[in-house]
Design a protein around this motif. Structure first.
Motif, PDB file in Angstrom:
ATOM      1  N   THR A   6       1.026  -1.022   0.085  1.00 50.54           N
ATOM      2  CA  THR A   6      -0.038  -0.006   0.171  1.00 50.54           C
ATOM      3  C   THR A   6       1.016   1.118   0.015  1.00 50.54           C
ATOM      4  O   THR A   6       0.739   2.212  -0.725  1.00 50.54           O
ATOM      5  CB  THR A   6      -0.892  -0.078   1.308  1.00 50.54           C
ATOM      6  N   ASN A   7       2.008   1.418   0.697  1.00 51.59           N
ATOM      7  CA  ASN A   7       2.700   2.257   0.741  1.00 51.59           C
ATOM      8  C   ASN A   7       3.499   2.688  -0.571  1.00 51.59           C
ATOM      9  O   ASN A   7       3.647   3.729  -0.980  1.00 51.59           O
ATOM     10  CB  ASN A   7       3.782   2.262   1.772  1.00 51.59           C
ATOM     11  N   ARG A   8       4.020   1.634  -1.207  1.00 51.34           N
ATOM     12  CA  ARG A   8       4.410   1.656  -2.439  1.00 51.34           C
ATOM     13  C   ARG A   8       3.434   2.176  -3.536  1.00 51.34           C
ATOM     14  O   ARG A   8       3.910   3.229  -4.472  1.00 51.34           O
ATOM     15  CB  ARG A   8       4.978   0.433  -2.947  1.00 51.34           C
ATOM     16  N   ILE A   9       2.409   1.728  -3.332  1.00 50.33           N
ATOM     17  CA  ILE A   9       1.397   2.301  -4.462  1.00 50.33           C
ATOM     18  C   ILE A   9       0.865   3.879  -4.136  1.00 50.33           C
ATOM     19  O   ILE A   9       1.005   4.784  -5.060  1.00 50.33           O
ATOM     20  CB  ILE A   9      -0.156   1.593  -4.410  1.00 50.33           C
ATOM     21  N   GLN A  10       1.112   4.232  -2.721  1.00 51.46           N
ATOM     22  CA  GLN A  10       0.822   5.723  -2.351  1.00 51.46           C
ATOM     23  C   GLN A  10       1.755   6.400  -2.896  1.00 51.46           C
ATOM     24  O   GLN A  10       1.794   7.753  -3.321  1.00 51.46           O
ATOM     25  CB  GLN A  10       0.513   5.889  -1.009  1.00 51.46           C
ATOM     26  N   GLU A  11       3.019   6.029  -2.680  1.00 48.68           N
ATOM     27  CA  GLU A  11       4.268   6.757  -3.037  1.00 48.68           C
ATOM     28  C   GLU A  11       4.267   6.747  -4.696  1.00 48.68           C
ATOM     29  O   GLU A  11       4.683   7.824  -5.338  1.00 48.68           O
ATOM     30  CB  GLU A  11       5.423   5.918  -2.793  1.00 48.68           C
ATOM     31  N   ARG A  12       3.964   5.754  -5.328  1.00 45.52           N
ATOM     32  CA  ARG A  12       3.999   5.884  -7.031  1.00 45.52           C
ATOM     33  C   ARG A  12       2.700   6.932  -7.430  1.00 45.52           C
ATOM     34  O   ARG A  12       3.037   7.529  -8.275  1.00 45.52           O
ATOM     35  CB  ARG A  12       3.776   4.656  -7.547  1.00 45.52           C
ATOM     36  N   ARG A  13       1.450   6.950  -6.803  1.00 43.17           N
ATOM     37  CA  ARG A  13       0.688   7.820  -7.096  1.00 43.17           C
ATOM     38  C   ARG A  13       1.012   9.388  -6.849  1.00 43.17           C
ATOM     39  O   ARG A  13       1.026  10.353  -7.814  1.00 43.17           O
ATOM     40  CB  ARG A  13      -0.737   7.692  -6.236  1.00 43.17           C
ATOM     41  N   ALA A  14       1.823   9.520  -5.627  1.00 39.14           N
ATOM     42  CA  ALA A  14       2.160  10.764  -5.379  1.00 39.14           C
ATOM     43  C   ALA A  14       3.483  11.440  -6.444  1.00 39.14           C
ATOM     44  O   ALA A  14       3.478  12.342  -6.859  1.00 39.14           O
ATOM     45  CB  ALA A  14       2.860  10.792  -3.988  1.00 39.14           C
ATOM     46  N   GLN A  15       4.244  10.381  -6.740  1.00 36.93           N
ATOM     47  CA  GLN A  15       5.210  10.672  -7.896  1.00 36.93           C
ATOM     48  C   GLN A  15       4.525  11.090  -9.262  1.00 36.93           C
ATOM     49  O   GLN A  15       4.944  11.850  -9.881  1.00 36.93           O
ATOM     50  CB  GLN A  15       6.223   9.466  -7.641  1.00 36.93           C
ATOM     51  N   HIS A  16       3.590  10.561  -9.662  1.00 37.40           N
ATOM     52  CA  HIS A  16       2.887  10.617 -10.706  1.00 37.40           C
ATOM     53  C   HIS A  16       2.129  11.940 -10.544  1.00 37.40           C
ATOM     54  O   HIS A  16       2.127  12.643 -11.807  1.00 37.40           O
ATOM     55  CB  HIS A  16       1.615   9.510 -11.005  1.00 37.40           C
ATOM     56  N   ALA A  17       1.438  12.226  -9.706  1.00 38.89           N
ATOM     57  CA  ALA A  17       0.746  13.498  -9.467  1.00 38.89           C
ATOM     58  C   ALA A  17       1.761  14.611  -9.422  1.00 38.89           C
ATOM     59  O   ALA A  17       1.562  15.835 -10.224  1.00 38.89           O
ATOM     60  CB  ALA A  17       0.151  13.613  -7.923  1.00 38.89           C
ATOM     61  N   LYS A  18       2.867  14.258  -8.898  1.00 39.27           N
ATOM     62  CA  LYS A  18       4.303  15.470  -9.099  1.00 39.27           C
ATOM     63  C   LYS A  18       4.660  15.547 -10.590  1.00 39.27           C
ATOM     64  O   LYS A  18       5.021  16.652 -10.969  1.00 39.27           O
ATOM     65  CB  LYS A  18       5.299  15.113  -8.050  1.00 39.27           C
ATOM     66  N   LYS A  58       3.019  15.108 -13.140  1.00 36.31           N
ATOM     67  CA  LYS A  58       1.918  15.818 -13.963  1.00 36.31           C
ATOM     68  C   LYS A  58       1.864  17.424 -13.494  1.00 36.31           C
ATOM     69  O   LYS A  58       1.696  18.151 -14.611  1.00 36.31           O
ATOM     70  CB  LYS A  58       0.339  15.281 -13.459  1.00 36.31           C
ATOM     71  N   LYS A  59       2.234  17.687 -12.176  1.00 35.66           N
ATOM     72  CA  LYS A  59       2.194  18.885 -11.951  1.00 35.66           C
ATOM     73  C   LYS A  59       3.372  19.711 -12.606  1.00 35.66           C
ATOM     74  O   LYS A  59       3.357  20.856 -13.032  1.00 35.66           O
ATOM     75  CB  LYS A  59       2.234  19.176 -10.347  1.00 35.66           C
ATOM     76  N   ASP A  60       4.637  19.054 -12.410  1.00 34.65           N
ATOM     77  CA  ASP A  60       5.875  19.431 -13.128  1.00 34.65           C
ATOM     78  C   ASP A  60       5.591  19.815 -14.835  1.00 34.65           C
ATOM     79  O   ASP A  60       5.976  20.963 -15.284  1.00 34.65           O
ATOM     80  CB  ASP A  60       6.821  18.691 -13.169  1.00 34.65           C
ATOM     81  N   VAL A  61       4.768  19.055 -15.450  1.00 33.92           N
ATOM     82  CA  VAL A  61       4.508  19.041 -16.675  1.00 33.92           C
ATOM     83  C   VAL A  61       3.551  20.401 -16.984  1.00 33.92           C
ATOM     84  O   VAL A  61       3.944  21.027 -17.940  1.00 33.92           O
ATOM     85  CB  VAL A  61       4.057  17.979 -17.333  1.00 33.92           C
TER      86      VAL A  61
END
Length: 276
Positions: free
Chosen positions: A3-15, A17-20
């Motif tokens: 669960t922690n890994r999934i949350q971390e990957r979701r947070a990285q993906h959101a970051k 998208k924001k950077d883009v």
């Protein structure tokens, strides 16, 4: 942990998208457009080189006459040759040399299918097994050592395959002398020549002869073939069209060897009486 890994990957993906949105461009359509244009350029260069090669070679005479980028083709192949040694392209040299290590028939499947398939499966599984974001080489000793070993092994096998000296039928041609002595045709030059052809063209992949070969179930032992007194003509006809003589025979035709070589091979078979 999962669960922690999934949350971390979701947070990285959101970051990401924001950077883009703030200071970058998305992969689609910008990067995809660049890749498409570059692919078209590469294909265009290949087509242009192919056209230059063909028209320039034809301008210089065509066929085997070389142009700026080489000749169109080599001399026509001789289907009756018995001394051509086939070799693969350089990127298959490693597999080519594995065939020298893993001998037919006991272990060749392991060398040609088993090992490459296992390595390919490990390579495909690697991105799903190793999902850490750490990419510094010093902190990835297992991956670094594995990569070095793979590169070294592929390099060594490729080099060994490139410098390997091959002689068509080398493992069986050396037995022709013993065959001629045991069968009693040592003084018959035509039969000896036929025995060499027999050893070179792959007959022993299916048939056996004085304890050698026999890789195909049902293919008869040809050591006593001459004792059946079938005659030279029958042997030539059978070699030319096996299914015409024995309907349903899986044996391939050897008519491309030419009449002279077929006569030598037939003489050898008729001289094979079973050994003394």
């Amino acid at each position: 942990m999962a669960t922690n890994r999934i949350q971390e990957r979701r947070a990285q993906h959101a970051k990401y998208k924001k950077d883009v949105q703030e200071r970058g461009k998305s992969f689609y359509p910008f990067a995809m457009f660049h890749d498409t244009v570059m692919s078209l350029v590469v294909v265009g260069v290949i087509i242009a080189l192919a056209a230059i090669w063909k028209f320039d070679a034809e301008h210089n005479g065509g066929g085997t006459h070389a142009g700026l980028l080489g000749k169109l083709y080599d001399n026509p192949a001789d289907p009756g040759t018995t001394n051509f040694v086939p070799r693969p392209d350089w990127y298959f040299y490693f597999l080519f040399y594995l065939l020298r290590i893993f001998k037919w028939p006991d272990s060749v499947i392991l060398g040609t299918i088993g090992i490459p398939t296992i390595c390919l499966m490990l390579l495909i599984a690697l991105p799903f097994v190793d999902i850490r974001r750490e990419r510094r080489l010093l902190r990835r000793p297992v991956a670094v050592v594995a990569a070095i070993l793979v590169v070294l092994s592929m390099g060594v096998l490729t080099w060994k395959g490139a410098v390997a000296k091959e002689t068509l039928g080398s493992e069986t041609v050396t037995k022709v002398g013993a065959w001629s002595q045991k069968q009693g045709f040592a003084g018959n030059a035509t039969a000896v020549a036929g025995a060499k052809i027999f050893a070179q063209v792959g007959c022993l992949n299916c048939h056996s002869y004085l304890g050698t070969g026999g890789g195909f179930a049902g293919a008869p032992d040809l050591s006593p073939e001459g004792a059946k007194n079938k005659g030279i003509k029958f042997q030539i006809d059978h070699l030319t069209c096996p299914s015409c003589i024995n309907p349903g025979s899986p044996m391939p035709s050897f008519k491309d060897l030419g009449q002279a070589n077929l006569t030598k091979l037939a003489t050898f078979l008729e001289a094979s009486k079973g050994g003394k």
